[in-house]
Design an enzyme around this catalytic site. Structure first.
Site, PDB file in Angstrom:
ATOM      1  N   TYR A 109      59.297 -11.113  17.714  1.00  0.00           N
ATOM      2  CA  TYR A 109      58.190 -10.426  17.037  1.00  0.00           C
ATOM      3  C   TYR A 109      58.148 -10.713  15.533  1.00  0.00           C
ATOM      4  O   TYR A 109      57.072 -10.831  14.958  1.00  0.00           O
ATOM      5  CB  TYR A 109      58.287  -8.907  17.256  1.00  0.00           C
TER       6      TYR A 109
ATOM      7  N   ALA B 260      59.604  -1.946  15.132  1.00  0.00           N
ATOM      8  CA  ALA B 260      59.554  -2.710  16.373  1.00  0.00           C
ATOM      9  C   ALA B 260      59.277  -1.727  17.509  1.00  0.00           C
ATOM     10  O   ALA B 260      60.201  -1.121  18.054  1.00  0.00           O
ATOM     11  CB  ALA B 260      60.862  -3.460  16.592  1.00  0.00           C
TER      12      ALA B 260
ATOM     13  N   TYR C 274      61.253   1.722  17.502  1.00  0.00           N
ATOM     14  CA  TYR C 274      62.334   1.809  16.515  1.00  0.00           C
ATOM     15  C   TYR C 274      61.869   1.376  15.131  1.00  0.00           C
ATOM     16  O   TYR C 274      61.051   0.472  14.986  1.00  0.00           O
ATOM     17  CB  TYR C 274      63.516   0.921  16.923  1.00  0.00           C
TER      18      TYR C 274
ATOM     19  N   ASP D 196      64.169  -8.644  18.269  1.00  0.00           N
ATOM     20  CA  ASP D 196      63.062  -8.167  17.439  1.00  0.00           C
ATOM     21  C   ASP D 196      62.666  -9.151  16.342  1.00  0.00           C
ATOM     22  O   ASP D 196      61.529  -9.114  15.867  1.00  0.00           O
ATOM     23  CB  ASP D 196      63.408  -6.805  16.833  1.00  0.00           C
TER      24      ASP D 196
END
Length: 712
Positions: A325, A404, A407, A321
């Protein structure tokens, strides 16, 4: 080891430490600096039409920063360098540009092939529109049971593809986790679809659809929702909860100077970037007027979320994550009284979108104080516990929350009055779900958390990066294990068999330093300065890493996720400090094959015998949880905490919090005096009083009831 200036810490008070400027070389790029970086690049390359993937601060070399900090001369101030990751249509890989903002020039641009950039919000939002319009996706939706006129009810969570040997890393690819909502407020995760489109991000089209051999039609069960209106409709009302108010009538105990914060003897710089989110640097402690350095830099540098279903295409589900990202890019604007409660100070974050425009996340970082419970306490049984001392603590919390896809991750850096530094992560949000048939055997790879909803087993593994600077640049790590003493019961050296002690091992090289947690020995790691011994214990000054939530990577060695997330194979790695070695899964994570493994394992392989004893080191620690989902985690998961501590050991002469004013302190002589005057009863009642705002739960305020009473 790089040359660093002599540390003058032990001769200065915080207010006179060099570097007390409002502008600091570690500060994130401001909105104006981001605009300038974009303008410089466009001016240098007017014929190019770059998409801006990343524009961020390139932190100055550590030696240069410290030289400036202690030289007191602005002539030595490191120049402001922006690192930009640029994309050009039709050009594979990325362009990496370094821009000198001080001199307003591009100083380097490099074309790097065989890597893929981080996925940004611009890319992710686009994907949902692409899949909704694709004829093959529409066909699969209809086959799954979605009415043909309800494609606007179809949603997807775009993920990087992870790694798929069909595509490698020559094209930027995504995979779409598919869902259905009966209306826009529904939770899509209670109605997952069973197929997975593959999207070419550059061409903006669906290139393939992964379809399972056994089809799982759209569930006809009602959506499992969690919004207030849905719970009220189901239960008739919400439960009654009386509020708790947080007040600080005299204000906060911290003060900000630019991006530096001072609080209860701690001082540090608060940074923030697109990838790690919060970065804490230049952390020191004022030990009775002596400024003692603790850590040069600390952050959560990477994480991986591997899922445990071996069936295709679920092997691709292992999100990085941060590296894929960015915790900064995904950060939430925080709300007063909701995400943070009390008297709050916020810091904003600035980023550049793909068109080069600056976007601001308001309230990206929350800074506030919380009650920390009892800090220390002792009572004497000899006078029925009337002799007592008790102090309550407060703690400083520096936090962010990032989302994310399904989550939420809540990141808390917590500083305590006894010198302890705590990192707490809370996991909430929604489980990643997959479709299942009625009565389907899930083979142990997941749990049915709602009718026809399969939540797969998974892990959340985080990598903490620490660059210690404990009383100087030369540090070591000691592995400390509790062990039974030698000799069997009845022996001369251990007659009763009760002896135990510690076994302390100091690895000398990078290779020797690789190790894992051992619960049998209560293993901890002392990050220490071997050149400075405590005058009483004779042991090196240290900060002990106490971390017990340390599951092993469940995927087998040689698996795709083990190859890609090499940092997660062990709980502890130690490497010599090198500028630029920040990200343990590599600088560019999307679509790496793991052959060879990038990042930390690569650096270790280059210098396995490099010294990590009594030198400038970086400690890498992998921790987290293994999550076997349950119905209580659905449809919205209660926050699950993960904690680790950095605890001072042999660092202070004594408990450093003894100068915190006690809430209650009655000495033996005062008890005797009260007994002599017949006031013991009033003293016993006083033991309940902590402050003027405290009161009895079912009665009047104590201080009002006994106003004017004299206790001694």
């Amino acid at each position: 080891m790089a040359y660093y200036p002599h540390l003058p810490y032990h001769h200065h008070h915080h207010t006179s430490v060099p570097g007390e400027r409002l502008s600091d070389p570690l500060d994130p790029l401001s909105a104006d600096e981001l605009k300038l970086a974009v303008e410089i690049i466009r001016h240098e390359y007017p014929s190019k039409h770059f998409a801006f993937n990343v524009v961020t601060l390139e932190e100055p070399p550590k030696a240069k920063y410290l030289h400036w900090k202690y030289s007191k001369e602005d002539a030595h101030k490191p120049e402001r360098i922006a690192l930009a990751v640029l994309l050009e249509k039709g050009v594979p890989g990325i362009l990496e540009a370094r821009v000198n903002l001080t001199k307003a020039e591009v100083i380097q641009i490099e074309h790097i092939t065989g890597v893929c950039p981080i996925l940004t919000a611009d890319m992710l939002v686009n994907t949902e529109q692409i899949v909704r319009k694709d004829p093959a996706v529409i066909e699969q939706c209809i086959l799954s049971g979605v009415p043909p006129d309800q494609m606007d009810h179809v949603y997807c969570d775009p993920w990087t593809i992870g790694y798929d040997e069909r595509y490698g890393n020559t094209r930027r690819m995504q995979q779409a986790m598919m869902y259905y909502r009966s209306n826009e407020d529904d939770s899509q995760y209670s109605h997952p679809l069973d197929f997975c489109p593959i999207i070419d991000t550059e061409d903006q089209k669906v290139v393939a659809i992964d379809i399972p051999p056994v089809r799982r039609p759209l569930s006809k069960h009602k959506h499992s929702n969690f919004n207030k209106k849905d719970i009220e409709a189901e239960l008739g009302k919400m439960r009654e909860v009386k509020p708790i108010s947080v007040t600080q009538p005299e204000g906060v105990n911290f003060r900000m100077k630019g991006r530096y914060i001072e609080w209860q003897n701690f001082r540090m710089h608060i940074g923030f970037n697109y990838r790690e989110g919060i970065v804490l640097s230049d952390i020191s402690y004022n030990d009775n007027g002596h400024i003692r350095p603790l850590f040069y830099r600390m952050s959560i540098a990477e994480m991986v979320v591997p899922y445990g279903n071996p069936e295709h295409p679920h092997q691709r589900k292992h999100a990085f994550d941060l590296g894929e990202y960015g915790a900064g890019y995904l950060t939430n604007p925080l709300a007063l009284g909701c995400d943070c409660k009390g008297v709050i100070h916020y810091l904003d974050a600035h980023f550049v979108n793909n068109t080069g425009e600056v976007e601001t996340v308001k309230n990206a970082i929350c800074i506030h104080e919380e009650d920390d419970g009892v800090l220390f306490k002792h009572s004497d049984f000899r006078d029925k516990f009337r002799t007592t001392i008790s102090a309550r603590g407060i703690r400083l919390v520096i936090s962010q929350i990032f989302t994310a896809a399904n989550y939420e991750y809540m990141v808390y850096w917590i500083f305590h009055m006894d010198g302890v530094i705590e990192c707490e992560l809370k996991l909430t949000g929604i489980l990643n779900t997959y479709a299942m048939n009625e009565g389907e055997d899930l083979k142990g790879w997941g749990t049915q958390v709602y009718p026809q909803v399969n939540a797969h087993n998974h892990q959340h593994l985080f990598c903490l990066r620490l660059n210690p600077m404990l009383d100087g640049y030369s540090n070591s790590v000691a592995v400390v294990d509790g062990v039974s003493g030698p000799g069997e019961p009845g022996s001369k050296e251990n007659y009763y068999g009760n002896a135990f002690t510690t076994e302390r091992t100091v690895p000398k090289t990078v290779k020797e330093a690789i190790c894992d947690y051992n619960s049998d020995t209560s293993r901890t790691w002392d990050i220490c300065n071997p050149n400075k011994l405590h005058p009483y214990s004779g042991k090196p000054v240290s900060y002990k890493l106490v971390s017990r939530e340390t599951p092993r990577l469940m995927a087998r060695p040689g698996s795709l996720v083990s190859n890609r997330a090499g940092f997660a194979r062990h709980h502890i790695h130690v490497t010599p400090y090198k500028d630029g070695q920040i990200y343990p899964a590599g600088d560019y994570v999307p679509q790496t094959s793991g052959e060879p493994t990038k990042g930390l394992p690569e650096w270790i392989a280059e210098e396995p015998d490099a010294s990590v004893d009594n030198t400038d080191i970086v400690v890498w620690h992998t921790f987290g949880i293994t999550h076997f989902p349950a119905p209580e985690d659905f449809p919205l998961m209660p926050a699950e905490p993960i904690r680790l501590l950095l605890r001072p050991r042999n660092f202070f002469l004594r408990n450093p919090a003894l100068d915190v004013p006690p809430s209650k302190n009655v000495t033996t002589s005062e008890v005797k005096q009260a007994h002599h005057h017949g006031n013991l009863h009033m003293m016993d009642m006083m033991k309940s009083l902590t402050d003027a705002t405290s009161e009895f739960a079912f009665g009047e305020k104590f201080c009002e009831k006994h106003k004017g009473d004299h206790f001694f």
